[in-house]
Design a protein around this motif. Structure first.
Motif, mmCIF file in Angstrom:
data_model
loop_
_atom_site.group_PDB
_atom_site.id
_atom_site.type_symbol
_atom_site.label_atom_id
_atom_site.label_comp_id
_atom_site.label_asym_id
_atom_site.label_seq_id
_atom_site.Cartn_x
_atom_site.Cartn_y
_atom_site.Cartn_z
ATOM 1 N N GLU A 240 0.833 -1.218 0.000
ATOM 2 C CA GLU A 240 0.000 0.000 0.000
ATOM 3 C C GLU A 240 0.863 1.260 0.000
ATOM 4 O OE1 GLU A 240 -2.351 -0.710 3.450
ATOM 5 O OE2 GLU A 240 -3.817 -1.974 2.398
ATOM 6 N N LEU A 241 1.965 1.219 0.734
ATOM 7 C CA LEU A 241 2.871 2.361 0.776
ATOM 8 C C LEU A 241 3.489 2.617 -0.595
ATOM 9 C CD1 LEU A 241 4.398 4.480 2.507
ATOM 10 C CD2 LEU A 241 6.085 2.687 3.018
ATOM 11 N N LEU A 242 3.918 1.553 -1.264
ATOM 12 C CA LEU A 242 4.535 1.701 -2.584
ATOM 13 C C LEU A 242 3.499 2.014 -3.662
ATOM 14 C CD1 LEU A 242 7.206 -1.147 -2.463
ATOM 15 C CD2 LEU A 242 7.579 1.321 -2.286
ATOM 16 N N ALA A 243 2.240 1.669 -3.422
ATOM 17 C CA ALA A 243 1.186 2.058 -4.359
ATOM 18 C C ALA A 243 1.034 3.578 -4.388
ATOM 19 C CB ALA A 243 -0.131 1.391 -3.969
ATOM 20 N N LYS A 244 1.155 4.219 -3.218
ATOM 21 C CA LYS A 244 1.098 5.686 -3.160
ATOM 22 C C LYS A 244 2.272 6.320 -3.915
ATOM 23 C CE LYS A 244 -0.973 5.638 1.480
ATOM 24 N NZ LYS A 244 -0.728 6.015 2.905
ATOM 25 N N ALA A 245 3.407 5.595 -3.940
ATOM 26 C CA ALA A 245 4.601 6.113 -4.619
ATOM 27 C C ALA A 245 4.614 5.773 -6.107
ATOM 28 C CB ALA A 245 5.855 5.560 -3.949
ATOM 29 N N GLY A 246 3.564 5.086 -6.592
ATOM 30 C CA GLY A 246 3.473 4.769 -8.007
ATOM 31 C C GLY A 246 4.270 3.565 -8.452
ATOM 32 N N VAL A 247 4.737 2.755 -7.503
ATOM 33 C CA VAL A 247 5.526 1.566 -7.845
ATOM 34 C C VAL A 247 4.638 0.330 -7.955
ATOM 35 C CG1 VAL A 247 7.391 0.039 -7.094
ATOM 36 C CG2 VAL A 247 7.599 2.515 -6.788
ATOM 37 N N VAL A 248 3.704 0.184 -7.045
ATOM 38 C CA VAL A 248 2.816 -0.979 -7.018
ATOM 39 C C VAL A 248 1.456 -0.596 -7.589
ATOM 40 C CG1 VAL A 248 1.553 -2.564 -5.499
ATOM 41 C CG2 VAL A 248 3.978 -2.110 -5.096
ATOM 42 N N HIS A 249 0.922 -1.480 -8.420
ATOM 43 C CA HIS A 249 -0.428 -1.310 -8.964
ATOM 44 C C HIS A 249 -1.278 -2.438 -8.395
ATOM 45 C CE1 HIS A 249 1.237 1.681 -11.692
ATOM 46 N NE2 HIS A 249 2.191 0.802 -12.013
ATOM 47 N N GLN A 250 -2.188 -2.077 -7.487
ATOM 48 C CA GLN A 250 -2.941 -3.077 -6.752
ATOM 49 C C GLN A 250 -4.145 -3.572 -7.538
ATOM 50 O OE1 GLN A 250 -3.229 -0.602 -3.080
ATOM 51 N NE2 GLN A 250 -2.297 -2.372 -2.068
ATOM 52 N N GLY A 251 -4.489 -4.823 -7.301
ATOM 53 C CA GLY A 251 -5.624 -5.460 -7.944
ATOM 54 C C GLY A 251 -5.754 -6.869 -7.425
ATOM 55 N N ALA A 252 -6.596 -7.679 -8.095
ATOM 56 C CA ALA A 252 -6.732 -9.078 -7.690
ATOM 57 C C ALA A 252 -5.364 -9.759 -7.713
ATOM 58 C CB ALA A 252 -7.707 -9.796 -8.616
ATOM 59 N N VAL A 253 -4.556 -9.432 -8.719
ATOM 60 C CA VAL A 253 -3.152 -9.846 -8.793
ATOM 61 C C VAL A 253 -2.346 -8.564 -8.950
ATOM 62 C CG1 VAL A 253 -1.425 -11.133 -10.075
ATOM 63 C CG2 VAL A 253 -3.725 -12.083 -9.811
ATOM 64 N N SER A 254 -1.641 -8.160 -7.913
ATOM 65 C CA SER A 254 -0.935 -6.873 -7.913
ATOM 66 C C SER A 254 0.408 -6.978 -8.631
ATOM 67 C CB SER A 254 -0.731 -6.384 -6.477
ATOM 68 O OG SER A 254 -1.975 -6.174 -5.842
ATOM 69 N N THR A 255 0.837 -5.850 -9.210
ATOM 70 C CA THR A 255 2.101 -5.832 -9.938
ATOM 71 C C THR A 255 3.030 -4.772 -9.362
ATOM 72 O OG1 THR A 255 1.226 -4.269 -11.573
ATOM 73 C CG2 THR A 255 1.028 -6.633 -12.071
ATOM 74 N N PHE A 256 4.312 -4.928 -9.652
ATOM 75 C CA PHE A 256 5.378 -4.070 -9.144
ATOM 76 C C PHE A 256 6.114 -3.503 -10.353
ATOM 77 C CE2 PHE A 256 9.660 -3.221 -7.666
ATOM 78 C CZ PHE A 256 9.526 -2.806 -6.351
ATOM 79 N N ASP A 257 6.005 -2.208 -10.573
ATOM 80 C CA ASP A 257 6.579 -1.561 -11.752
ATOM 81 C C ASP A 257 8.079 -1.336 -11.542
ATOM 82 O OD1 ASP A 257 7.250 0.058 -13.921
ATOM 83 O OD2 ASP A 257 5.312 1.069 -13.923
ATOM 84 N N MET A 258 8.891 -2.024 -12.327
ATOM 85 C CA MET A 258 10.336 -1.959 -12.139
ATOM 86 C C MET A 258 10.923 -0.604 -12.535
ATOM 87 S SD MET A 258 11.469 -4.800 -10.816
ATOM 88 C CE MET A 258 13.224 -4.739 -11.187
ATOM 89 N N GLY A 259 10.256 0.134 -13.452
ATOM 90 C CA GLY A 259 10.782 1.434 -13.873
ATOM 91 C C GLY A 259 10.864 2.437 -12.738
ATOM 92 N N PRO A 260 9.741 2.778 -12.059
ATOM 93 C CA PRO A 260 9.801 3.698 -10.917
ATOM 94 C C PRO A 260 10.692 3.186 -9.792
ATOM 95 C CG PRO A 260 7.536 3.421 -11.659
ATOM 96 C CD PRO A 260 8.364 2.428 -12.414
ATOM 97 N N TYR A 261 10.724 1.865 -9.625
ATOM 98 C CA TYR A 261 11.582 1.303 -8.574
ATOM 99 C C TYR A 261 13.054 1.595 -8.857
ATOM 100 C CZ TYR A 261 14.311 -2.272 -6.141
ATOM 101 O OH TYR A 261 15.259 -2.927 -5.399
ATOM 102 N N LEU A 262 13.490 1.389 -10.101
ATOM 103 C CA LEU A 262 14.894 1.670 -10.427
ATOM 104 C C LEU A 262 15.226 3.149 -10.233
ATOM 105 C CD1 LEU A 262 15.758 -0.465 -13.597
ATOM 106 C CD2 LEU A 262 16.228 -0.951 -11.197
ATOM 107 N N ARG A 263 14.284 4.020 -10.514
ATOM 108 C CA ARG A 263 14.529 5.448 -10.274
ATOM 109 C C ARG A 263 14.676 5.730 -8.786
ATOM 110 N NH1 ARG A 263 11.077 5.715 -14.798
ATOM 111 N NH2 ARG A 263 9.162 5.941 -13.556
#
Length: 472
Positions: A240-263
């Protein structure tokens, strides 16, 4: 060698501390320390020491859990809490230690009750020993086979040890006349430093490692019975914390965006610098915990994904591209400090110690599914699919007829494929994996679509060498 010994001692101290924390209400600390020491002696003389702490912890944990449950169920809850290691008394008639202890705690019972206690403990002790970590040369826990037994020896990625040690897998193979004896090692170790002459097959966790083995041994045959996408094990508050930062996209199966994470990593972003962070305001950098890329396939897959994203979402090719991305990807590993050589190490820490030291761990999907099936996943734990991800294809390379036979069985036998699904692996029978995850309410991606292709073996090796130099 001295460094390896120190690491092993440190890891075993951590193992003992975790076991005391988990079982301290049932056993004394001295008893648990003795059990760890005894289990370690079982592995004396093994040349590959990387996985000894993991195997010791698994062996002792199962032993304590099994005998503790018996003591509470048969003798009463107080008996287990007063267990102490004892020398065999003269009148105990050579009974196993677990039976001697319960006998001593039960002398106040009537003779008939004592006899019942001992009979029950004999049965359960035999079962517990049968489920213990199996060593090369130990007697198999098998049903009577219908064919002469052929012993097949191999070296496998550590994430597959639980599968081969499963009594149901042992029985299924025995019905085909096969007994498999395996030793664990990191996939890169299997491909680069393990002497494979004494084995009938090698079973690393990636096609890249298998390709190098095939080159070295001049072997063309290979089997890919299992696959597993790479995922991130974390906790709902972190997601939930990383979703606010635009890294995690929550849903039935949540994803982790590697682009914002690398930044974030490139900017040395700390957890306590994230907006509205009251969940995990610690003064350390946002980083995923991985294994050591110098020995482990899972870390090499992490490197391949990060390299792809850092290279403008393009597969890394050529020396210029390699040199351009190395500073970015090296930071992902060097910033972690000490890393373990096995994918089981950081995941076991995640399961045992919680959010504090390991808020995010890079693992195989199969590990999370397997832990869910075993009831080890707590309500606040969750799994994220990195975007993009990589499908790790566990590849068996046979060195002769017996290894080839095993590869065929694992790839085609419906019973073995079902058991593989129960251990979290995706097989050619996709419906079996779907049935297992649905039965245990595990939210997994039905179809993993955002998958990239790994760079060539030689490119990946050069990137790994560059990261290795960064450690120095």
């Amino acid at each position: 060698m001295v460094v390896d010994t120190v690491r092993e001692e440190q890891a075993l101290r951590q193992v003992t501390e975790r076991l005391v924390e988990n079982f301290g209400g049932t056993y004394s600390a001295e008893y648990i320390e003795g059990a760890v020491a005894a289990a370690r002696r079982r592995f004396a003389g093994h040349p590959v020491r990387t996985f000894i702490p993991i195997l010791v912890e698994r062996y002792v944990r199962r032993q304590l859990a099994a005998t503790g449950e018996v003591a509470e169920a048969v003798v009463g809850p107080e008996a287990g809490r007063t267990r102490q290691p004892k020398h065999q008394a003269a009148g105990d008639g050579g009974l196993p230690e677990t039976i001697q202890e319960t006998w001593s705690a039960s002398r106040r019972f009537a003779p008939a009750a004592v006899a019942a206690v001992i009979a029950a403990l004999v049965v359960v002790t035999v079962v517990a020993l049968a489920l213990a970590v199996r060593q090369p040369g130990a007697a198999p826990n098998t049903a009577t086979p219908v064919a002469p037994i052929t012993v097949v020896r191999g070296v496998v990625g550590s994430e597959k040890m639980a599968f081969f040690q499963d009594a149901k897998v042992v029985d299924a193979l025995a019905r085909h006349g096969v007994k498999v004896e395996v030793e664990p090692a990191g996939s890169r170790q299997i491909a680069t430093s393990i002497d494979l002459e004494k084995y009938d097959f090698a079973f690393p966790s990636s096609e890249q490692a298998a390709e190098r083995i095939q080159r070295q041994r001049n072997v063309t045959a290979k089997y890919i019975p299992f696959s597993s996408p790479m995922v991130i094990a974390t906790f709902t508050p972190i997601a939930e914390l990383l979703a606010k930062a635009g890294v995690v996209h929550q849903g039935a199966v949540s994803t982790f965006d590697m682009g914002p994470y690398l930044r974030m990593v490139g900017n040395n972003t700390r957890w306590d610098q994230l907006d509205d962070n009251t969940t995990y305001p610690v003064r350390k950098n946002v980083l995923i915990s991985t294994t050591d890329p110098r020995s482990s396939n899972s870390a090499a897959m992490y490197l391949a994904i990060a390299g792809y994203v850092a290279n403008n979402n393009t597969i890394v090719q050529g020396s210029d591209a390699e040199q351009n991305i190395l500073p970015t990807v090296a930071r992902l590993f060097v910033g972690q400090g000490y890393t373990q050589s096995s994918s089981e190490g950081p995941f076991d820490a995640y399961l045992a110690t919680g959010i504090g030291p390991t808020p995010m761990v890079w693992i195989y999907e199969s590990q999370y599914v397997d832990a869910s099936v075993r009831g080890q996943i707590k309500p606040d734990m969750t799994m994220l699919y990195p975007s993009p991800t990589i499908l790790s294809r566990h590849t068996l390379v046979p060195f002769g007829e017996s290894g080839d036979r095993l590869g065929r069985l694992l790839s085609t036998d419906p019973g073995l494929q079902r058991l593989a699904a129960e251990h979290g692996f995706r097989t050619g029978a996709a419906d079996q994996f779907a049935e297992v995850t649905a039965a245990h309410n595990i939210p997994v991606a039905k179809d993993v679509l955002d998958v990239i292709t790994t760079p060539t073996y030689d490119t990946l090796e050069r990137l790994l060498d560059g990261v290795t130099k960064s450690y120095n």
